[in-house]
Write a protein that holds these residues in place. Structure first.
Motif, PDB file in Angstrom:
ATOM      1  N   VAL A 153       0.858  -1.192   0.000  1.00  0.00           N
ATOM      2  CA  VAL A 153       0.000   0.000   0.000  1.00  0.00           C
ATOM      3  C   VAL A 153       0.889   1.236   0.000  1.00  0.00           C
ATOM      4  CG1 VAL A 153      -1.740   1.313   1.278  1.00  0.00           C
ATOM      5  CG2 VAL A 153      -1.828  -1.193   1.246  1.00  0.00           C
ATOM      6  N   ASP A 154       0.666   2.134  -0.959  1.00  0.00           N
ATOM      7  CA  ASP A 154       1.432   3.375  -0.991  1.00  0.00           C
ATOM      8  C   ASP A 154       0.490   4.557  -1.171  1.00  0.00           C
ATOM      9  OD1 ASP A 154       0.681   3.241  -3.642  1.00  0.00           O
ATOM     10  OD2 ASP A 154       2.680   2.833  -4.414  1.00  0.00           O
ATOM     11  N   THR A 155       1.053   5.748  -1.341  1.00  0.00           N
ATOM     12  CA  THR A 155       0.238   6.949  -1.484  1.00  0.00           C
ATOM     13  C   THR A 155      -0.647   6.882  -2.726  1.00  0.00           C
ATOM     14  OG1 THR A 155       1.907   8.276  -0.346  1.00  0.00           O
ATOM     15  CG2 THR A 155       0.302   9.472  -1.679  1.00  0.00           C
ATOM     16  N   TYR A 156      -0.132   6.318  -3.812  1.00  0.00           N
ATOM     17  CA  TYR A 156      -0.934   6.181  -5.017  1.00  0.00           C
ATOM     18  C   TYR A 156      -2.172   5.319  -4.756  1.00  0.00           C
ATOM     19  CZ  TYR A 156       3.175   7.949  -7.527  1.00  0.00           C
ATOM     20  OH  TYR A 156       4.228   8.706  -7.976  1.00  0.00           O
ATOM     21  N   THR A 157      -1.979   4.220  -4.022  1.00  0.00           N
ATOM     22  CA  THR A 157      -3.097   3.330  -3.690  1.00  0.00           C
ATOM     23  C   THR A 157      -4.165   4.084  -2.917  1.00  0.00           C
ATOM     24  OG1 THR A 157      -1.461   1.548  -3.470  1.00  0.00           O
ATOM     25  CG2 THR A 157      -3.694   1.100  -2.683  1.00  0.00           C
ATOM     26  N   ARG A 183     -10.452   8.230  -4.249  1.00  0.00           N
ATOM     27  CA  ARG A 183     -11.201   8.976  -5.262  1.00  0.00           C
ATOM     28  C   ARG A 183     -12.265   8.121  -5.932  1.00  0.00           C
ATOM     29  NH1 ARG A 183      -6.133  12.450  -7.908  1.00  0.00           N
ATOM     30  NH2 ARG A 183      -6.170  14.126  -6.339  1.00  0.00           N
ATOM     31  N   HIS A 184     -12.093   6.808  -5.885  1.00  0.00           N
ATOM     32  CA  HIS A 184     -13.095   5.899  -6.435  1.00  0.00           C
ATOM     33  C   HIS A 184     -14.039   5.372  -5.352  1.00  0.00           C
ATOM     34  CE1 HIS A 184     -11.870   5.407 -10.704  1.00  0.00           C
ATOM     35  NE2 HIS A 184     -10.725   5.884 -10.242  1.00  0.00           N
ATOM     36  N   ASN A 185     -13.996   6.019  -4.192  1.00  0.00           N
ATOM     37  CA  ASN A 185     -14.926   5.710  -3.095  1.00  0.00           C
ATOM     38  C   ASN A 185     -14.841   4.259  -2.613  1.00  0.00           C
ATOM     39  OD1 ASN A 185     -16.152   8.355  -3.010  1.00  0.00           O
ATOM     40  ND2 ASN A 185     -17.206   7.808  -4.918  1.00  0.00           N
ATOM     41  N   CYS A 186     -13.637   3.705  -2.662  1.00  0.00           N
ATOM     42  CA  CYS A 186     -13.431   2.342  -2.168  1.00  0.00           C
ATOM     43  C   CYS A 186     -12.892   2.331  -0.739  1.00  0.00           C
ATOM     44  CB  CYS A 186     -12.458   1.590  -3.075  1.00  0.00           C
ATOM     45  SG  CYS A 186     -13.068   1.290  -4.741  1.00  0.00           S
ATOM     46  N   ILE A 187     -12.070   3.322  -0.408  1.00  0.00           N
ATOM     47  CA  ILE A 187     -11.449   3.396   0.907  1.00  0.00           C
ATOM     48  C   ILE A 187     -11.386   4.857   1.341  1.00  0.00           C
ATOM     49  CG2 ILE A 187     -10.000   1.336   0.559  1.00  0.00           C
ATOM     50  CD1 ILE A 187      -7.662   3.296  -0.033  1.00  0.00           C
ATOM     51  N   SER A 188     -11.092   5.063   2.607  1.00  0.00           N
ATOM     52  CA  SER A 188     -10.795   6.397   3.106  1.00  0.00           C
ATOM     53  C   SER A 188      -9.295   6.630   2.985  1.00  0.00           C
ATOM     54  CB  SER A 188     -11.217   6.536   4.569  1.00  0.00           C
ATOM     55  OG  SER A 188     -10.672   7.708   5.146  1.00  0.00           O
ATOM     56  N   PHE A 189      -8.895   7.817   2.530  1.00  0.00           N
ATOM     57  CA  PHE A 189      -7.476   8.110   2.339  1.00  0.00           C
ATOM     58  C   PHE A 189      -6.695   7.942   3.639  1.00  0.00           C
ATOM     59  CE2 PHE A 189      -3.713  10.802   2.021  1.00  0.00           C
ATOM     60  CZ  PHE A 189      -3.232  10.474   0.770  1.00  0.00           C
ATOM     61  N   ARG A 190      -7.342   8.267   4.760  1.00  0.00           N
ATOM     62  CA  ARG A 190      -6.657   8.239   6.057  1.00  0.00           C
ATOM     63  C   ARG A 190      -6.838   6.918   6.804  1.00  0.00           C
ATOM     64  NH1 ARG A 190      -4.490  13.024   6.898  1.00  0.00           N
ATOM     65  NH2 ARG A 190      -5.340  14.859   5.861  1.00  0.00           N
ATOM     66  N   GLU A 191      -7.391   5.912   6.119  1.00  0.00           N
ATOM     67  CA  GLU A 191      -7.530   4.605   6.741  1.00  0.00           C
ATOM     68  C   GLU A 191      -6.153   4.028   7.040  1.00  0.00           C
ATOM     69  OE1 GLU A 191      -9.374   2.760   8.729  1.00  0.00           O
ATOM     70  OE2 GLU A 191     -10.996   2.860   7.256  1.00  0.00           O
ATOM     71  N   SER A 192      -6.070   3.147   8.021  1.00  0.00           N
ATOM     72  CA  SER A 192      -4.775   2.576   8.397  1.00  0.00           C
ATOM     73  C   SER A 192      -4.212   1.717   7.264  1.00  0.00           C
ATOM     74  CB  SER A 192      -4.916   1.720   9.651  1.00  0.00           C
ATOM     75  OG  SER A 192      -5.628   0.527   9.375  1.00  0.00           O
TER      76      SER A 192
END
Length: 219
Positions: A149-153, A159-168
């Motif tokens: 998992v990186d910043t691009y992920t 942006r595709h509403n799959c995860i929260s950017f700040r999720e662990s």
């Protein structure tokens, strides 16, 4: 790509990217040691800088476990200056090499022969070797089924509403690994595709959604 059985959204995204980019054959590196060194050196810098650093290390005979074990950490720092944060990275490289030598007799094959989950915990205990670096080592050098998992992920799938950017890190990693088959080839190719989309289209500022191959997946 027959190793996929699940026709879920992640699978469809991966297929779309595979059709767009073709096989990417990541990670750049002539051997497992170079790949592992690159995973540490790429922290907080561009791959262009890492390439310069690896070339300089190669010229100095430092793509070598024994040479890295014996070199003075300050001298190593000067040699890897082009990687940025060179003094910190020199200590991290030495810490990793010391770990490899003291725990696995300096043998990469011996290190990767142990259960990868146990090895992951050992690597995470090393100073400055966080989850992304550890998983890059395991996936790309060790060919272990662990998703990086990186910043691009974070950016793309937020942006595709799959995860929260700040999720662990762990929760995002679980999101991928729970839906994809436990195959290092799958994880390798998919992560490489994510990086390419992040660089080419899904930029931090002014993303080019119109031309992005994932445009049709936007909610």
């Amino acid at each position: 790509m027959s190793y996929y059985n699940n026709c879920n959204r992640l699978w469809l995204i991966h297929q779309k990217l595979f059709n767009f980019y073709g096989p990417l054959n990541w990670w750049p590196g002539k051997n497992k040691l170079e790949i592992m060194l690159g995973a540490i050196l790429t922290q907080n810098t561009s791959w262009q800088n890492v390439t310069k650093t690896i070339k300089n290390m190669e010229e100095k005979g430092l793509i070598d476990i024994e040479a890295l074990f014996n070199i003075d950490v300050d001298l190593l720092g000067e040699i890897i200056r082009s990687s940025g944060y060179y003094n910190i990275k020199a200590r991290r490289l030495k810490s990793f090499i010391n770990f490899l030598c003291q725990n696995y007799n300096g043998s990469i094959e011996e290190m990767f022969s142990v259960d990868w989950k146990n090895l992951r915990e050992e690597l995470l205990r090393l100073n400055g070797i966080g989850p992304e670096t550890t998983d890059s080592i395991l996936l790309y050098a060790g060919e272990k089924p662990v998703f990086v998992v990186d910043t691009y992920t974070r950016r793309i799938f937020h942006r595709h509403n799959c995860i929260s950017f700040r999720e662990s890190y762990e929760k995002i990693q679980h999101f991928f690994m729970a839906q994809l088959p436990p195959n290092h080839l799958v994880y390798n190719e998919f992560h490489a595709q994510i990086v390419m989309v992040g660089k080419d289209f899904c930029k931090k500022n002014n993303p080019n959604c119109k031309d992005c191959p994932l445009n049709s997946f936007l909610a």
